[in-house]
Design an enzyme around this catalytic site. Structure first.
Site, PDB file in Angstrom:
ATOM      1  N   HIS A 174       0.702  -1.262   0.161  1.00  0.00           N
ATOM      2  CA  HIS A 174      -0.197   0.112   0.025  1.00  0.00           C
ATOM      3  C   HIS A 174       0.663   1.238  -0.006  1.00  0.00           C
ATOM      4  O   HIS A 174       0.277   2.430   0.145  1.00  0.00           O
ATOM      5  CB  HIS A 174      -1.176  -0.049   1.153  1.00  0.00           C
ATOM      6  CG  HIS A 174      -1.782  -1.352   1.382  1.00  0.00           C
ATOM      7  ND1 HIS A 174      -0.980  -2.243   2.172  1.00  0.00           N
ATOM      8  CD2 HIS A 174      -2.916  -1.564   0.848  1.00  0.00           C
ATOM      9  CE1 HIS A 174      -2.171  -3.384   2.189  1.00  0.00           C
ATOM     10  NE2 HIS A 174      -3.117  -2.891   1.562  1.00  0.00           N
ATOM     11  N   HIS A 225      38.258 -36.141   0.673  1.00  0.00           N
ATOM     12  CA  HIS A 225      38.854 -35.201  -0.313  1.00  0.00           C
ATOM     13  C   HIS A 225      39.954 -36.128  -0.706  1.00  0.00           C
ATOM     14  O   HIS A 225      41.213 -35.318  -1.192  1.00  0.00           O
ATOM     15  CB  HIS A 225      39.367 -33.870   0.504  1.00  0.00           C
ATOM     16  CG  HIS A 225      38.251 -33.095   1.227  1.00  0.00           C
ATOM     17  ND1 HIS A 225      37.081 -32.641   0.436  1.00  0.00           N
ATOM     18  CD2 HIS A 225      37.998 -32.678   2.395  1.00  0.00           C
ATOM     19  CE1 HIS A 225      36.197 -32.257   1.272  1.00  0.00           C
ATOM     20  NE2 HIS A 225      36.735 -32.065   2.396  1.00  0.00           N
ATOM     21  N   ASP A 266      32.148 -32.532   0.286  1.00  0.00           N
ATOM     22  CA  ASP A 266      31.474 -32.464   1.484  1.00  0.00           C
ATOM     23  C   ASP A 266      29.919 -32.300   1.182  1.00  0.00           C
ATOM     24  O   ASP A 266      29.203 -33.159   1.981  1.00  0.00           O
ATOM     25  CB  ASP A 266      31.910 -31.091   2.276  1.00  0.00           C
ATOM     26  CG  ASP A 266      33.169 -31.037   2.699  1.00  0.00           C
ATOM     27  OD1 ASP A 266      33.731 -32.343   3.509  1.00  0.00           O
ATOM     28  OD2 ASP A 266      33.827 -30.180   2.412  1.00  0.00           O
ATOM     29  N   ASP A 318      36.092 -31.997  12.714  1.00  0.00           N
ATOM     30  CA  ASP A 318      36.500 -33.077  11.653  1.00  0.00           C
ATOM     31  C   ASP A 318      37.410 -33.217  10.727  1.00  0.00           C
ATOM     32  O   ASP A 318      37.138 -32.931   9.597  1.00  0.00           O
ATOM     33  CB  ASP A 318      35.092 -33.792  11.019  1.00  0.00           C
ATOM     34  CG  ASP A 318      35.091 -34.979  10.626  1.00  0.00           C
ATOM     35  OD1 ASP A 318      35.997 -35.642  10.670  1.00  0.00           O
ATOM     36  OD2 ASP A 318      33.962 -35.368   9.886  1.00  0.00           O
ATOM     37  N   HIS A 345      37.943 -36.627   8.445  1.00  0.00           N
ATOM     38  CA  HIS A 345      37.212 -36.707   7.212  1.00  0.00           C
ATOM     39  C   HIS A 345      37.911 -36.507   5.964  1.00  0.00           C
ATOM     40  O   HIS A 345      37.936 -37.014   4.843  1.00  0.00           O
ATOM     41  CB  HIS A 345      35.717 -36.211   7.006  1.00  0.00           C
ATOM     42  CG  HIS A 345      35.726 -34.761   6.598  1.00  0.00           C
ATOM     43  ND1 HIS A 345      36.437 -33.669   7.349  1.00  0.00           N
ATOM     44  CD2 HIS A 345      35.658 -34.095   5.376  1.00  0.00           C
ATOM     45  CE1 HIS A 345      36.427 -32.503   6.718  1.00  0.00           C
ATOM     46  NE2 HIS A 345      35.810 -32.856   5.532  1.00  0.00           N
TER      47      HIS A 345
HETATM   48 FE1  FES Z   1       0.338  -2.167   3.477  1.00  0.00          FE
HETATM   49 FE2  FES Z   1       2.855  -2.447   3.783  1.00  0.00          FE
HETATM   50  S1  FES Z   1       1.771  -0.662   3.037  1.00  0.00           S
HETATM   51  S2  FES Z   1       1.407  -3.862   3.981  1.00  0.00           S
HETATM   52 FE    FE Z   2      35.599 -31.168   4.197  1.00  0.00          FE
END
Ligand code: FES
Ligand code: FE
Length: 436
Positions: free
Chosen positions: A108, A218, A372, A210, A213
């Site tokens: 609005h 890797h 990963d 970890d 791993h």
């Molecule tokens: Fe109405 Fe933001 S102006 S929801």
């Molecule tokens: Fe890793």
């Protein structure tokens, strides 16, 4: 006080026994409880000050499922404003980042200044009459916002302890990064972001504890000669946790006798600056011997600062620095926010090289990260399966270790990284928050 469900009871016992229920990684009920008890009360990392250097600069970030506009006002102050119009709840900020003096709601048309004040209401007199007071309808600021060395954190709990208290002794480790130069850090562009079907804790586990791993997950990088083959490299160094806080760090050097480029192989001039800028001699000594530094701040911020191969045969390799937030989106689903950062006063050639180093190794295009995430997704699937949910997983590595009495930094340190000590400490804090 939270209700002690059977899963929470199992968790409390499990942390001490080193046996955690698999379903903590994929469970709608636990996810909802985490949103309230963990993300509703923790200091969550939002942004780095260098992302919003000028008045009007903003980025959109999240605490739990709440969107916040992190914005620098015309007065230079950093605020985090809930991105929800006070009229009927629409989002007022439609971009992830930018520069704006005002935010106008697309529903609005209510218009807010970048400090959150409501300054424009279409047909105000005709629609709301003379008693309407715009001063009462500004955007809601986050209940708490504090900054540590350029790192902006937010907290939804007005009663939360200060950020300084929350961080506690992990600051000593953060300073190894934030105080490498008195000029501070800057981000190298906006974060890379991508969605992974996994749980935030599972991603974080790799970064807090970890190193075990790396040899398998890797392996392709070892075979390409980019990462060292010898298990000693992954094991060697200190694993440190901050009791009662959940934070943890891995400070990985090189095994005795191995050739190590000192100080992550940062350029000589940066080493000189660090010597002057680090708050203590001990921090400088530790930084000089470090090859890979990982830090995790409870609950979901991880930092990684590696140089890959100690003998740096890999052509042109320079260290990289990444901050990442494991942002929970839903049970078994996260969004990763991943930034590359560098010292503001680093040489330009270095800034470009470290950016490339980050892109090649980490981030959504990086070779490490792809290894990963494939694994994390499949563990998460199993954790949600009818059989998998009932199983308990092994967090027993290093249960017989004793702390290293010679470590110069704060926290509880073990002289080897093959241990789940940081994880047990993390989950102790996690369970404590779920139950309080
Ligand atoms: Fe109405 Fe933001 S102006 S929801
Ligand atoms: Fe890793």
């Amino acid at each position: 006080m939270a209700v002690k469900t059977p899963m929470l009871e199992e968790l409390v016992k499990g942390v001490e026994e080193g046996l955690l229920p698999a379903r903590i990684f994929n469970d709608p009920e636990l996810f909802a409880l985490e949103q309230e008890k963990i993300f509703g009360r923790s200091w969550v990392y939002l942004a780095h000050e260098s992302e919003i250097p000028k008045p009007g600069d903003y980025v959109l970030r999240y605490v739990g499922n709440n969107p916040y506009i992190v914005v620098r006002g015309e007065d230079g102050e950093v605020r985090a404003l809930l991105d929800m119009c006070r009229h009927r709840g629409m989002r007022v900020c439609r971009a992830e980042m930018g520069n704006a003096s005002h935010f106008r709601c697309p529903f609005h048309g209510w218009t807010y200044r970048n400090d959150g004040a409501l300054v424009g209401v279409p047909a105000e007199r005709e629609a709301f009459g003379p008693s309407f007071n715009k001063a009462e309808w500004g955007l809601y600021p986050i209940p708490r916002l504090e900054v540590f060395d350029g790192m902006i954190f937010g907290n939804l709990d007005p009663q939360a302890p200060s950020l300084e208290e929350w961080l506690g002794d992990i600051r000593w480790y953060l300073e190894l990064i934030t105080k490498r130069s008195s000029a501070g850090l800057e981000v190298l562009g906006p974060p890379q972001r991508w969605v992974v079907n996994t749980d935030w804790k599972l991603a974080l586990e790799t970064f807090i504890s970890d190193s075990y791993h790396t040899l398998m997950t890797h392996r392709s990088l070892i075979e390409l000669g980019i990462a060292p083959r010898d298990a000693k490299y992954a094991m060697y160094g200190e694993q440190v946790h901050i009791p009662g806080k959940g934070h943890g760090s891995m400070v990985i050097g090189a095994p005795p006798g191995a050739k190590l480029p000192p100080f992550w192989r940062y350029p000589e001039e940066m080493l000189e600056r660090a010597k002057a800028s680090y708050p203590s001699r001990e921090q400088f000594e530790v930084a000089r011997e470090t090859r890979i530094l990982l830090i995790t701040v409870f609950p979901n911020l991880s930092i990684h600062n590696p140089i890959r191969k100690p003998d740096h045969k890999y052509q042109g390799a320079v260290p990289m620095l990444t901050f990442r937030v494991w942002h929970p989106l839903g049970p078994g689903k996260i969004e990763i926010f991943s930034w590359a950062l560098v010292e503001k006063d680093a040489p330009e050639w270095f800034k470009e090289k470290t950016r490339l180093s980050y892109l090649r190794f980490f981030g959504s295009s990086g070779t490490f990260e792809q290894d990963d995430t494939e694994i994390w997704s499949l563990v998460t699937q199993n954790a949600g399966s009818s059989q998998g949910r009932g199983l308990r997983l092994c967090y027993r590595m290093g249960m017989d270790l004793t702390p290293d009495p010679n470590w110069p930094g704060p926290g509880v340190a073990y002289g080897i990284n093959f241990t789940d000590a940081n994880l047990r400490n993390f989950y102790r804090r996690y369970v404590e928050m779920l139950l309080s």
